[in-house]
Design an enzyme around this catalytic site. Structure first.
Site, PDB file in Angstrom:
ATOM      1  N   ASP A 188      37.539  35.685  38.904  1.00 11.17           N
ATOM      2  CA  ASP A 188      37.483  35.939  40.312  1.00 11.17           C
ATOM      3  C   ASP A 188      36.264  35.394  40.797  1.00 11.17           C
ATOM      4  O   ASP A 188      36.250  34.793  42.037  1.00 11.17           O
ATOM      5  CB  ASP A 188      37.958  37.333  40.722  1.00 11.17           C
ATOM      6  CG  ASP A 188      39.330  37.559  40.852  1.00 11.17           C
ATOM      7  OD1 ASP A 188      39.810  36.631  41.526  1.00 11.17           O
ATOM      8  OD2 ASP A 188      40.042  38.469  40.192  1.00 11.17           O
ATOM      9  N   GLU A 195      33.404  41.011  41.615  1.00 10.29           N
ATOM     10  CA  GLU A 195      33.986  39.635  41.409  1.00 10.29           C
ATOM     11  C   GLU A 195      33.791  38.902  42.535  1.00 10.29           C
ATOM     12  O   GLU A 195      34.585  37.933  42.326  1.00 10.29           O
ATOM     13  CB  GLU A 195      35.308  40.108  40.849  1.00 10.29           C
ATOM     14  CG  GLU A 195      36.269  40.825  41.989  1.00 10.29           C
ATOM     15  CD  GLU A 195      37.515  41.152  41.425  1.00 10.29           C
ATOM     16  OE1 GLU A 195      38.049  41.010  40.410  1.00 10.29           O
ATOM     17  OE2 GLU A 195      38.098  42.163  42.279  1.00 10.29           O
ATOM     18  N   ARG A 201      43.708  51.020  39.376  1.00 12.16           N
ATOM     19  CA  ARG A 201      43.415  50.042  40.232  1.00 12.16           C
ATOM     20  C   ARG A 201      44.262  49.745  41.425  1.00 12.16           C
ATOM     21  O   ARG A 201      45.403  49.179  41.251  1.00 12.16           O
ATOM     22  CB  ARG A 201      43.026  48.705  39.390  1.00 12.16           C
ATOM     23  CG  ARG A 201      42.528  47.520  40.326  1.00 12.16           C
ATOM     24  CD  ARG A 201      41.807  46.282  39.772  1.00 12.16           C
ATOM     25  NE  ARG A 201      42.519  45.612  38.914  1.00 12.16           N
ATOM     26  CZ  ARG A 201      42.390  44.426  38.094  1.00 12.16           C
ATOM     27  NH1 ARG A 201      41.087  43.904  38.321  1.00 12.16           N
ATOM     28  NH2 ARG A 201      43.131  43.891  37.416  1.00 12.16           N
ATOM     29  N   ASP A 206      46.403  36.191  34.575  1.00 19.47           N
ATOM     30  CA  ASP A 206      46.686  37.024  35.657  1.00 19.47           C
ATOM     31  C   ASP A 206      46.196  36.323  36.984  1.00 19.47           C
ATOM     32  O   ASP A 206      46.124  35.135  36.932  1.00 19.47           O
ATOM     33  CB  ASP A 206      46.062  38.515  35.446  1.00 19.47           C
ATOM     34  CG  ASP A 206      44.543  38.630  35.564  1.00 19.47           C
ATOM     35  OD1 ASP A 206      43.892  37.518  35.889  1.00 19.47           O
ATOM     36  OD2 ASP A 206      43.967  39.356  35.305  1.00 19.47           O
TER      37      ASP A 206
END
Length: 739
Positions: free
Chosen positions: A455, A427, A336, A625
């Protein structure tokens, strides 16, 4: 900083590209930097235009909500979104055309691990989580109850061990039933004329109810050391060793059951890492290169013993017909990259920081070229593909620019067109509303779409900030838009032809210690049509694999493909507060958010740890995160903006919670407490910046503020070690990295 054409490049990055990345790749360092310069010159302005477009749309939405506050009408709002181009017409008959995709993506429904790529040990553990010990996963988690003297202690508890074995035998009976009897009564397994024979305690012989489930074995057919079974495309192996400490007390000599678990793993350069400068970024890139070349190792101490981690080899079996059978020993790895909105001064172009996503794309792709050319110890992709997950994309135009970038990278690295495959993170709300169009723009590259609730929530709070105060966080997940969002991702994916061609994913299980609850609830993901779903650890992957043995995802997708689609009204529903909150409710919500923000930031800013298990207000560990930080900080910003909270109240709460976070980190000898001197605590000031400046941060993202404060922290630490001032340190380090 070294001058390379119109570029100025950090010395660490120059050295890495010249001495580690490019050798044996067919691309010289000079060619690499020339390509980077050309791509940046050509595409950089397009990134800037699309970011300006985000800001333009946000300004228009803010203005609309302000003008319509108090008499919100969903139909009028949707029409407005169409007028400004935020919501686009869905194209007809979208069908992806992606080719040369590995079977792990096209043909297997299974757990997916996501791990920070700056941590070599975690990355290796994730890659090796293709096979997981079922016995270990049961014994070490709350799936097995402590009742009846079965507590897990520092030494082996035979009572708990018996519970594990009984659970595992029931599991075998459920997923690989016998024609007669139970695996619990087995005394021996053997292979006779290509079929599996099981001897039971009364000396009867039986076999599998479904003979096709027998996939292979290791060792002698009369006394195999491993028996390979298959269901729904996933495998499990019964490991037999009568000399083992567990196997010797087992009637059939079984020492363990290995489950095929994390069939794919995402190595993350984005949300779970705290890489703020060239020094940090090189660590990320070096680990990715090491994974693909098969050279990455990691050593650590455990109970006085040095443990060495490296990639697992493939597993060699004999097929029922006697032919050799090789099973992958590692997860298929995706990487990613960072989003469009991040700039870094690790490289400057004409004196301006470059878009980090361009740097990520070139370096991670060139690292993968070693795999494509067969120079690694093991093969990652057997079809000649590189899998890059693209986060934080806002709709079709941004996907199209990502495709343009991939085209340019392929040309620069002499790769065939469409070698670089794309995973699209669904997201952001503008992506969800225009997902079919986005897939259409990347229809020859798409291998993955995935929901990200946190998100998506953070984006929703920020996008509709002016509409009014939102519900408490725990209630937002129960609002109408959430189920619509999750269903829409699956339905759109199926409608665009992703079935048997690409992954449709679901988000993370964030409670790594609550595995019993995960087993009870995360089965909703395969039942919802997802071919993969994120888990926080190899142990969680092993346990989540049980759900894919239980649910035939391909059959579920067939059932779901005919259900009615969710409406735009559902997808754009705003989770606005619908009642008066008590002072106690407000206090509890603010405490939780303050804990979430501070508990995470002290590790990100203070220690450079981008993903970890952070204790919440009740000391329950949650996997955190940047996505969790985004929603928590935006939630506080929203309530501040609408007067539910005031600045003094937030400051007082943050100061009080800082003391609790300090206590939670008291065992860390390198931890710097916040509460004694909050005005001079860089992590504490970062937290205040996030909540008080969150309304004005583009799209509510956190990276700009975090990177700024992490660089301050690194500069201060550097100065402390050398006994010089922070000002002198900044001068010694050179130009400051610009977020």
């Amino acid at each position: 900083m070294a001058k390379v054409g119109r570029l100025r490049v950090a010395a660490e990055l120059v050295d890495f590209v010249a001495n580690e990345l490019t050798p044996d790749s067919g691309i010289t360092a000079a060619e690499f930097w020339a390509a980077f310069e050309a791509i940046t010159a050509d595409l950089g302005p397009h990134y800037a235009v699309l970011l300006d477009r985000r800001n333009e749309l946000q300004h228009k939405i803010d203005s609309w909500h302000i003008a319509n506050r108090g008499h919100y009408d969903s139909s009028a709002y949707i029409e407005f979104l169409r007028e400004i181009g935020y919501l686009q017409d869905e194209p007809r008959n979208v069908a992806i055309k992606t080719r040369n995709v590995d079977f792990e993506i096209t043909s297997i429904a299974a757990p997916q691990l996501v791990v920070p790529l700056d941590n070599a040990r975690y990355a290796l553990n994730a890659a090796n989580a293709r096979w997981g010990s079922f016995y270990d996963a049961l014994y070490g988690t709350d799936v097995i109850s402590d009742k009846g003297g079965a507590e897990a202690g520092s030494s082996y508890n035979p009572v708990r061990g018996r519970k594990v074995i009984a659970y595992a035998r029931e599991f075998l009976d459920r997923h690989a039933p016998l024609e007669a009897g139970s695996h619990a009564d087995a005394t021996a397994y053997a292979v006779t004329d290509g079929s599996l024979t099981i001897t039971l305690g009364d000396n009867r012989s039986t076999t599998l109810e479904d003979h096709s489930q027998f996939a292979g074995y290791m060792g002698d057919p009369d006394t195999p050391t491993s028996v390979l079974l298959r269901k729904h495309g996933l495998h499990l192996s019964i490991e037999i060793d009568r000399s083992d400490s567990i196997g010797r007390d087992d009637t059939a000599g079984i020492k363990d059951i290995l489950l095929e678990a994390a069939v794919t793993a995402i190595m993350d350069c984005e949300d779970s890492v705290a890489a703020v400068d060239a020094q940090d970024r090189v660590v990320v890139y070096r680990n990715w290169l090491g994974l693909l070349k098969g050279t990455l190792t990691s050593s650590f101490e455990r109970a006085g013993e040095t443990i060495n981690r490296r990639l697992n080899p493939d597993r060699s079996f004999t097929a029922p017909d006697g032919s050799p059978l090789s099973m992958a020993g590692r997860a298929l790895m995706l990487v990613r990259n960072t989003g469009h909105h991040i700039r870094t001064n690790a490289v400057a172009f004409d004196g301006e920081p470059v878009f980090e996503t361009i740097l990520d794309a070139l370096i991670t792709s060139l690292a993968a070229k070693h795999d494509l050319d067969g120079r690694g110890k093991y093969r990652n992709s057997h079809t000649g593909s590189v899998y890059i997950v693209k986060p934080k994309l806002h709709g079709p135009d941004e996907v199209a620019l990502a495709c343009d970038l991939f085209d340019r990278v392929e040309d620069a690295l002499n790769l065939e067109r469409h070698t670089l495959k794309m995973g699209i993170m669904d997201e952001e709300r503008r992506m969800s509303l225009n997902l079919a169009s986005a897939i259409d723009r990347a229809k020859e590259r798409v291998v993955f779409i995935n929901t990200g609730f946190l998100d998506r929530t953070g984006d929703g709070i920020h996008t509709d900030m002016e509409a009014g105060p939102v519900l408490p966080k725990a209630e937002i997940k129960g609002a109408a838009w959430f189920s619509a969002y999750e269903d829409n991702n699956v339905d759109t994916g199926l409608n665009c032809g992703l079935q048997n061609r690409a992954q449709i994913g679901k988000g993370m299980w964030a409670q790594p210690s609550d595995m019993a609850e995960m087993l009870a609830t995360k089965i909703d993901h395969p039942n919802g049509g997802a071919t993969c779903a994120w888990v926080p650890s190899p142990t969680a992957a092993t346990l989540h694999a049980m759900h894919y043995l239980e649910v035939d995802v391909a059959a579920r997708q067939e059932e779901l493909s005919s259900r009615p689609r969710r409406t735009i009204e559902d997808l754009t529903a705003i989770p606005l507060l619908d009642r008066e909150l008590s002072a106690e409710e407000i206090r509890i919500e603010l405490d939780n958010n303050a804990q979430s923000v501070l508990g995470y930031i002290v590790r990100w800013v203070g220690s450079g740890v981008g993903c970890s298990t952070v204790p919440n207000i009740h000391n329950v560990g949650l996997m955190e995160d940047l996505a969790t930080l985004r929603i928590s900080s935006q939630h506080v910003a929203n309530w501040l903006h609408h007067g539910i909270l005031n600045e003094a109240q937030v400051r007082a709460t943050m100061a009080r919670i800082a003391a609790q976070v300090d206590q939670q980190n008291a065992d860390n000898p390198n931890y710097q407490p916040m509460a004694p001197d909050p005005d001079n605590s860089i992590p504490f000031q970062a937290a205040l910046s996030l909540v008080f400046g969150g309304r004005d941060e583009p799209n509510g993202y956190t990276e700009r503020i975090l990177r700024h404060h992490r660089l301050r922290m690194k500069s201060t630490a550097w100065a402390t070690v050398r006994g010089i001032s922070a000002c002198e340190a900044a001068l010694a380090r050179g130009p400051r990295e610009i977020p």
